[in-house]
Design a protein around this motif. Sequence first.
Motif, PDB file in Angstrom:
ATOM      1  N   LEU A 164       0.830  -1.207   0.000  1.00 43.27           N
ATOM      2  CA  LEU A 164       0.000   0.000   0.000  1.00 43.27           C
ATOM      3  C   LEU A 164       0.863   1.255   0.000  1.00 43.27           C
ATOM      4  O   LEU A 164       0.546   2.246  -0.681  1.00 43.27           O
ATOM      5  CB  LEU A 164      -0.911  -0.009   1.222  1.00 43.27           C
ATOM      6  N   ASP A 165       1.957   1.188   0.749  1.00 37.53           N
ATOM      7  CA  ASP A 165       2.828   2.355   0.834  1.00 37.53           C
ATOM      8  C   ASP A 165       3.454   2.676  -0.505  1.00 37.53           C
ATOM      9  O   ASP A 165       3.497   3.830  -0.924  1.00 37.53           O
ATOM     10  CB  ASP A 165       3.904   2.091   1.884  1.00 37.53           C
ATOM     11  N   ARG A 166       3.909   1.634  -1.222  1.00 39.26           N
ATOM     12  CA  ARG A 166       4.567   1.860  -2.507  1.00 39.26           C
ATOM     13  C   ARG A 166       3.556   2.151  -3.615  1.00 39.26           C
ATOM     14  O   ARG A 166       3.855   2.866  -4.562  1.00 39.26           O
ATOM     15  CB  ARG A 166       5.386   0.622  -2.891  1.00 39.26           C
ATOM     16  N   ALA A 167       2.357   1.554  -3.509  1.00 43.37           N
ATOM     17  CA  ALA A 167       1.387   1.704  -4.604  1.00 43.37           C
ATOM     18  C   ALA A 167       0.653   3.032  -4.555  1.00 43.37           C
ATOM     19  O   ALA A 167       0.186   3.537  -5.587  1.00 43.37           O
ATOM     20  CB  ALA A 167       0.367   0.552  -4.551  1.00 43.37           C
ATOM     21  N   LYS A 174       9.841  12.089  -3.700  1.00 41.07           N
ATOM     22  CA  LYS A 174      10.776  11.643  -4.719  1.00 41.07           C
ATOM     23  C   LYS A 174      10.866  10.117  -4.702  1.00 41.07           C
ATOM     24  O   LYS A 174      11.054   9.517  -3.648  1.00 41.07           O
ATOM     25  CB  LYS A 174      12.150  12.250  -4.435  1.00 41.07           C
ATOM     26  N   ILE A 175      10.672   9.493  -5.884  1.00 42.64           N
ATOM     27  CA  ILE A 175      10.696   8.036  -5.966  1.00 42.64           C
ATOM     28  C   ILE A 175      12.150   7.581  -5.985  1.00 42.64           C
ATOM     29  O   ILE A 175      12.936   8.024  -6.828  1.00 42.64           O
ATOM     30  CB  ILE A 175       9.973   7.549  -7.230  1.00 42.64           C
ATOM     31  N   PRO A 176      12.521   6.650  -5.066  1.00 43.97           N
ATOM     32  CA  PRO A 176      13.922   6.192  -5.057  1.00 43.97           C
ATOM     33  C   PRO A 176      14.205   5.278  -6.264  1.00 43.97           C
ATOM     34  O   PRO A 176      13.289   4.670  -6.828  1.00 43.97           O
ATOM     35  CB  PRO A 176      14.020   5.423  -3.739  1.00 43.97           C
ATOM     36  N   LEU A 177      15.450   5.210  -6.617  1.00 47.35           N
ATOM     37  CA  LEU A 177      15.868   4.349  -7.722  1.00 47.35           C
ATOM     38  C   LEU A 177      16.284   2.982  -7.160  1.00 47.35           C
ATOM     39  O   LEU A 177      17.198   2.886  -6.356  1.00 47.35           O
ATOM     40  CB  LEU A 177      17.051   4.966  -8.471  1.00 47.35           C
ATOM     41  N   TYR A 197      15.794   9.951 -15.898  1.00 40.93           N
ATOM     42  CA  TYR A 197      16.061   9.298 -14.627  1.00 40.93           C
ATOM     43  C   TYR A 197      14.769   9.036 -13.883  1.00 40.93           C
ATOM     44  O   TYR A 197      14.576   7.974 -13.269  1.00 40.93           O
ATOM     45  CB  TYR A 197      17.000  10.194 -13.797  1.00 40.93           C
ATOM     46  N   LYS A 198      13.858  10.034 -13.898  1.00 34.61           N
ATOM     47  CA  LYS A 198      12.588   9.880 -13.190  1.00 34.61           C
ATOM     48  C   LYS A 198      11.749   8.745 -13.790  1.00 34.61           C
ATOM     49  O   LYS A 198      11.121   7.977 -13.062  1.00 34.61           O
ATOM     50  CB  LYS A 198      11.808  11.197 -13.231  1.00 34.61           C
ATOM     51  N   LYS A 199      11.774   8.690 -15.109  1.00 28.79           N
ATOM     52  CA  LYS A 199      11.022   7.595 -15.746  1.00 28.79           C
ATOM     53  C   LYS A 199      11.603   6.232 -15.357  1.00 28.79           C
ATOM     54  O   LYS A 199      10.866   5.270 -15.145  1.00 28.79           O
ATOM     55  CB  LYS A 199      11.045   7.748 -17.275  1.00 28.79           C
ATOM     56  N   ARG A 200      12.888   6.178 -15.288  1.00 33.40           N
ATOM     57  CA  ARG A 200      13.526   4.919 -14.890  1.00 33.40           C
ATOM     58  C   ARG A 200      13.110   4.551 -13.478  1.00 33.40           C
ATOM     59  O   ARG A 200      12.783   3.386 -13.187  1.00 33.40           O
ATOM     60  CB  ARG A 200      15.036   5.064 -14.992  1.00 33.40           C
ATOM     61  N   CYS A 201      13.113   5.596 -12.588  1.00 29.36           N
ATOM     62  CA  CYS A 201      12.702   5.329 -11.210  1.00 29.36           C
ATOM     63  C   CYS A 201      11.249   4.882 -11.156  1.00 29.36           C
ATOM     64  O   CYS A 201      10.901   3.946 -10.430  1.00 29.36           O
ATOM     65  CB  CYS A 201      12.883   6.596 -10.355  1.00 29.36           C
ATOM     66  N   GLN A 202      10.377   5.567 -11.924  1.00 30.10           N
ATOM     67  CA  GLN A 202       8.958   5.203 -11.927  1.00 30.10           C
ATOM     68  C   GLN A 202       8.751   3.774 -12.467  1.00 30.10           C
ATOM     69  O   GLN A 202       7.993   2.983 -11.920  1.00 30.10           O
ATOM     70  CB  GLN A 202       8.162   6.197 -12.792  1.00 30.10           C
ATOM     71  N   ARG A 204      10.892   1.284 -12.598  1.00 34.02           N
ATOM     72  CA  ARG A 204      11.383   0.235 -11.696  1.00 34.02           C
ATOM     73  C   ARG A 204      10.464   0.078 -10.490  1.00 34.02           C
ATOM     74  O   ARG A 204      10.232  -1.048 -10.015  1.00 34.02           O
ATOM     75  CB  ARG A 204      12.809   0.568 -11.244  1.00 34.02           C
ATOM     76  N   MET A 205       9.942   1.222  -9.979  1.00 34.90           N
ATOM     77  CA  MET A 205       9.047   1.141  -8.834  1.00 34.90           C
ATOM     78  C   MET A 205       7.755   0.442  -9.214  1.00 34.90           C
ATOM     79  O   MET A 205       7.214  -0.343  -8.435  1.00 34.90           O
ATOM     80  CB  MET A 205       8.775   2.546  -8.274  1.00 34.90           C
ATOM     81  N   ARG A 206       7.223   0.767 -10.432  1.00 38.53           N
ATOM     82  CA  ARG A 206       6.001   0.085 -10.871  1.00 38.53           C
ATOM     83  C   ARG A 206       6.225  -1.436 -10.938  1.00 38.53           C
ATOM     84  O   ARG A 206       5.384  -2.225 -10.537  1.00 38.53           O
ATOM     85  CB  ARG A 206       5.597   0.588 -12.258  1.00 38.53           C
TER      86      ARG A 206
END
Length: 1151
Positions: A164-167, A174-177, A197-202, A204-206
Motif C-alpha cells: 500500500l505504501d509503494r502503490a 521523490k521516488i527512489p531508484l 532518470y525519473k522515468k527509470r525510477c517510476q 522500476r518502482m512500478r
Amino acid sequence: MSVPDYMQCAEDHQTVLVVVQPVGIVPEDQFFKIYKRIASVSQVSIRDSQRLLYIRYRHHYLPENNEWGDFQTHRKVVGLISITTCNTAKEWPQTAERFHGQKEVYSSTLYDSRLLVFGLQGEIAEQQRTDVAFYSSFEDCSDVEKRVEDFVESIFIVLESKRLDRATDKSGDKIPLLCVPFEKKDFVGLDTDSRHYKKRCQGRMRKHVGDLCLQANMLQDALVHYHMSVELLRGVNDFLWLGAALEGLCSASVIFHYPGGTAGKTLGRKPSVSQPADAGKRHRPGAQEVLIDPGALTANGISADTSTEIGRAKNCLSPEDIIEKYKEAISYYGKYKNAGVIELEACVKAVRVLAIQKRAREASEFLQNAVYINLGQLSEEEKIQRYSILSELYELIGFHRKSAFFKRVAAMQCVAPTIPEPGWRACYKLLLETLPGYSLSLDPKDFSKGTHRGWAAVQMRLLHELVYASRRMGNPGLSVRHLSFLLQTMLDFLSDQEKKEVTQSLENYTSKCPGGMEVITLPDGLKLLPVPFTKLPIVKSVKLLNLPVSLRPHKVKGLLGQNMSSASPFIYSPIIMHRGEERCKKIDFQWVQGDVCEVQLMVYNPMPYELRVENMGLLTSGVEFESLPAALSLPAESGLYPVTLVGVPRTAGNITVNGYHTAVFGVTSDCMLEGLAGVKTSGCLVEVIPSLARLQLSTSLPRSAHTPQPMSKEELSSTVSVQLFNGETQQLTITLENIGSEDIESLEVASKTVTTKEKVFGDFLSWNLEEALPNLPLKSGQAMTLTVNIQVKLDFSGQENLLQDLNDDGISVTGLPISSPLRQVLKPRAETKPVSSESGKAEYSHIKTLEAVMTFKYSGGAGKVEGYYRELSLGVHVDVEPSVFFTRVSTLPATSTRQCHLLLDIFNPTEHELTVSAKNNQDLVLHASECQRMAIQVDKFDFESLPQPDQETARFTNPKQLEEERQHAQGCQINSKLGIFVLNCTHPSLRRNGEASVEGVLNQLVLEHLQLAPLQWDVLVNGKPCDCDVFVDCKVGEAVSLEVKLTNLSKNPVGPLALTVVPYQDYQNGVQNYDLEDAVTFIGSNTFYIETVKPKENSVCVGALLFLYTGDFYLNIKFQDDSAGRELPLAWFTLPSVHIRALDTPLQAGA
C-alpha cells in the motif's frame, strides 16, 4: 548472484521467501523433521481477507542472493525461523544472542522472525513472547504448524503495508531508484532530476509494486503494474529491469492460466480455493484474454489516474504471448554479463511452461540457450547440478536421448580428474539413470524380442562405462553382471577383436568373482536381473530323444486304455481347446525311472575362436532328476553342432525339460527354453514310468554287421551271422544277463523270419523255453542261457536251367558218374549266357540268405505292475550254401503193394566229397560236381491219417494256404521216413553234416505213387499173407485156403464188388500159361463177392483151391467190370500178386 536455483518456476514469483535454519547444535534428523512440518504450511488463508499467501521455504540461502530482493521480491528473505536446542537456563542467553546474530544477516529485508526452542523448561520457558516458542522436546510440539501460520499472517501484514505504501501515489515525494548490486557503482554522479532518470525510477518502482501485488495475491493489480512498468522502462531502454517486468508479466499470466502450477507433479501447487470458478478452464493454450476494468479497482489498489494511463489495454497474456515475452526478457538479460543466473532461471521457467503446453521443440531452443549461458567459474558440484537439471528438463519435454546425454555428462563430471575424491557411486547411479534415454534396459528379455532398438555403439560405450564405474566402486560382481549383459545383448554388434577383448575382461573379473544367476539388488532398490548366456552357444533346436530300442518300454495291449482319460465326453469336438505352447506338448514316448535319458541340442558357436562350455546340463521340473553335466569345446564359427545332454530321472511322473545350464567364461547361466527365440522343439513334456528290469544279450556266435531288412540297425540289440550248408543244423547259445537293479520276473521268446523270397521247410529257429524259465526271477547280476537250433532246409530241387545244362552235357541219369569237372558240367550255352566260365560258376553258386529276428519280451520291477515290458531283438543272418540237389525224382513199384522205390538223381554242386545216406539203404559217395541216382525203398504213406483242420478254421482260411499246410505235413512225414543224411567228409576239420529234404521236389504224381491206397487188400494163403516177393509152399493134392480181406480207409462206403481168381504160370520168357484147368481146380467158385463196406470197416471172403501138379503157380485176382468199380481210381484196386509153389507130397515110410 552466482548460484542459480534450478528448481524455480513461474509461480515462485507469487511466494514470499522464508529461511529455516538451525541455531547452535541441532540433530540433523530432528531439524529436518521439524523443517518438513514447517514446509507443509505452504499457503495460508489470511483472516479478514479472501486472499492466500504462498510461502517458499529454504534451509540454505546465500546472503548475496538476498541482495537481488529489490530486483525480484520473491528473492528477498522476508521471514526467518530458527530452530535450536537449549537444555538449561544458563544456555539461553547465548542462544538468544546467536538468534540475534542470525537475524542480522538478513536484517535489511526481514519482515519478521521466530525462534523455536526445544528442551528448555522453567521460568524462561513460561514467558509469553511472540517471537519465541518453547517446547519441552522435539516430540511434544503439536502446535508448530499453528505458530507458523500466525508467523505467516504477521509477514502478510508487513507485506500488505509495504504494498500500500509503494502503490499509493504520494505526489511531491521523490521516488527512489531501485538497483541491482552491480548497478550501484554505475549510477554514481547521475543527474537525478532528469526526465529520463525519473522515468527509470517510476518504471522500476512500478515493476516492484507489481511484484508486491503478485505476492499479496492481487493478480489483476500486478498485471496492470507490470504493463505500466514495461511501457515506462521500454521508453528509457532500461533493458535489465524491462526484462524483469516482462518476466513478472509472464509469471502473473502463467499463474492465471495454469493454477495447478508448472513445477510438475512433485512440486506443483494445489489450485487455490479463492480462484474464480472458471479458472480451471483458462489454463489451456488459447484461453480467452482478460481485460481489467479500471473502475473495478479499489482505491487502496491503484489510483484512477494509473488505470486511466493504461486505458483498456490487454492485461493478461495469452499462452502464445507468454512465450514471446519470455524470449524478449531473456534476450534483454543476455545483454548483461552479471545477470547470467537470472537469464538461466528464466530459461528454466519458460521450459516448464512450454512443457505444459506440449511445445517440446520450442522448449528445446530455450534449453539450448541455457546450455551456453556463462555463469563464470562453477564448482564441480555446481556443474553436476547444472547438467542434472538440464537432463531432467529435457526429460520433461520428452527429449529422452538428449536428457540421457546430459545425465551422462553429469556422471562423468562426478569423476572429473580435478576432484580429489571421485564420486564413483554417484557416477554409477547417474549412468543407470541414462539407460532409458538410450533405449537400454538391464533386463535381457527385452533384447530377445524383435529388432534391436537404439544406437548399439552408444549403448556399448555406456555399458563399458558402467563396468568401469562398478569396478572402481569395488564391486566386481556388478562388473561381471554388466559385462555379461554387454556380451549377451551386443554380441551381434561386436567386432571379432572386441569379442576377444570383452571375453578376456570377463574371464579376469570372474576369476575374482564368478558370475551367477542371483538377482543383484542395489542400495537404491534397483534389481539387476541375471543374464543367461543364450548366445554362447546359440541353440537352434531342442529334441528329446527316445530311449534305445532295446530299452524302450512297451505297454501290454490289454492295459492300454486304463490310464487314458478325456477332458471331453465327445469323441470329436470342432472346438480345439487351448493346449498351451508347442513346447509344452506331451511327447508320445516314455522315459524310464533310473535309466539314462538324452536330450539333443543343435548348437553353434558365433565366436571367432574356440568356445569352451563347461558344466552343461539340463533344467527340469516335475520329477526328481539327476542331471549329468557335460563339457564341450566348439570350434570357431562352428555351424550347427549336435550336443547330447543326459540325466537320470529318479522318480516317476511327468517331467518337463525347461532349459539348460552352462558355465562359460566363469559365468553360470540358466537358459530357459521359453526365453529362446527361434528354437525348434517337438515338445518338452514326457512321461517317466516306474523302473523296469534291464537285460543284456550275448551269443556264442560272432556278431555281424548284417541288418535284416526291413529292420534298422537301431532296432536290433545284436546280430549274429553264420554260414551253413542246406540241411545243416547249428546250435546258438544265448546268454541273458540281468544288468539292472530290478529282478526279471517274466520272459517270452518269439521269432519271425523276415526274408520271404526263399521257402523254408521245417522250423528255421527252434528252442525249448522251459529249460530257462526255472531261472526266473533272475536277480541282478545273474545270467541264464537259452539254446536255439538254427536249421536251414531250403528247396533241394535243381532249377530248370541247371537241369537243362545237365541234359545239354549229355549227362545220363542211369547212375553213371559224371567225371567231368564243374566248369565243364555247368558250361554256359553260347547263345544265351556269357562266355566267362567264372560267371557261369557264380550263377549256379546258389548261395541264399535267410534272415530272422528273435524277440525277447521281459519285465520286472515297479514298471511291470503298471503293465510295461521291454523287448530285446536278436537278428540272425544265415548264408545257405547248397549241399546236394535232387535233379530228378520218380517212383517204381516195389515187390510189395504197400511199398515202392523212390528214385532220386542227386547232384553234388560243392567242391567237397559228400556221402549221402538214407534209412535202410547203402551210403552213396558223391565226388565234387558228380550226379548219381539213389533208389530208396519206402513204405507207402497213409496221408489220410494226418490231422485235418476243423471246419471253422477251414472256412476262414485261404484254400491255397490250407493246401500248402497239407503238402508241408505230407513232406514232413516223408522226410522222417527217408532220413536222408548228407556228410561232408573231405577233411576231418571240415566234417559237417545235415539232413536233406525232398519236400520241395515232390510233385503231385510222385505223391500219388507214394500214397497208400484208401482200399487195403490183404491176401492170405493157408493163413500166410502174400505179396509179390513172398511165395507160399503147399502140397499137391491138399486143399489150399484162400482168404481176401478188404479194409476201407476212405471216407465213403465201397461196394458191392466181385473178384475173380485166375491162376497162371510164368515161364520167365515172356510167355504166361493161363490154360491150367488140368493143373488147378477150385473148391467152390473162383469168384468172390464183397458186399458194401463202410468207412473204417473191413470185409473178408474165403475160398479154396487144389493143385494137382507140382510147379510155381501165380494167382491173378481180377475185378469184374461193373459200374461200382469204375467210379473209383484203378490204383485203389491193386491187389498183391500171389505166388504159390506146389510140392510133391513126401512118401510115407513103408509105403
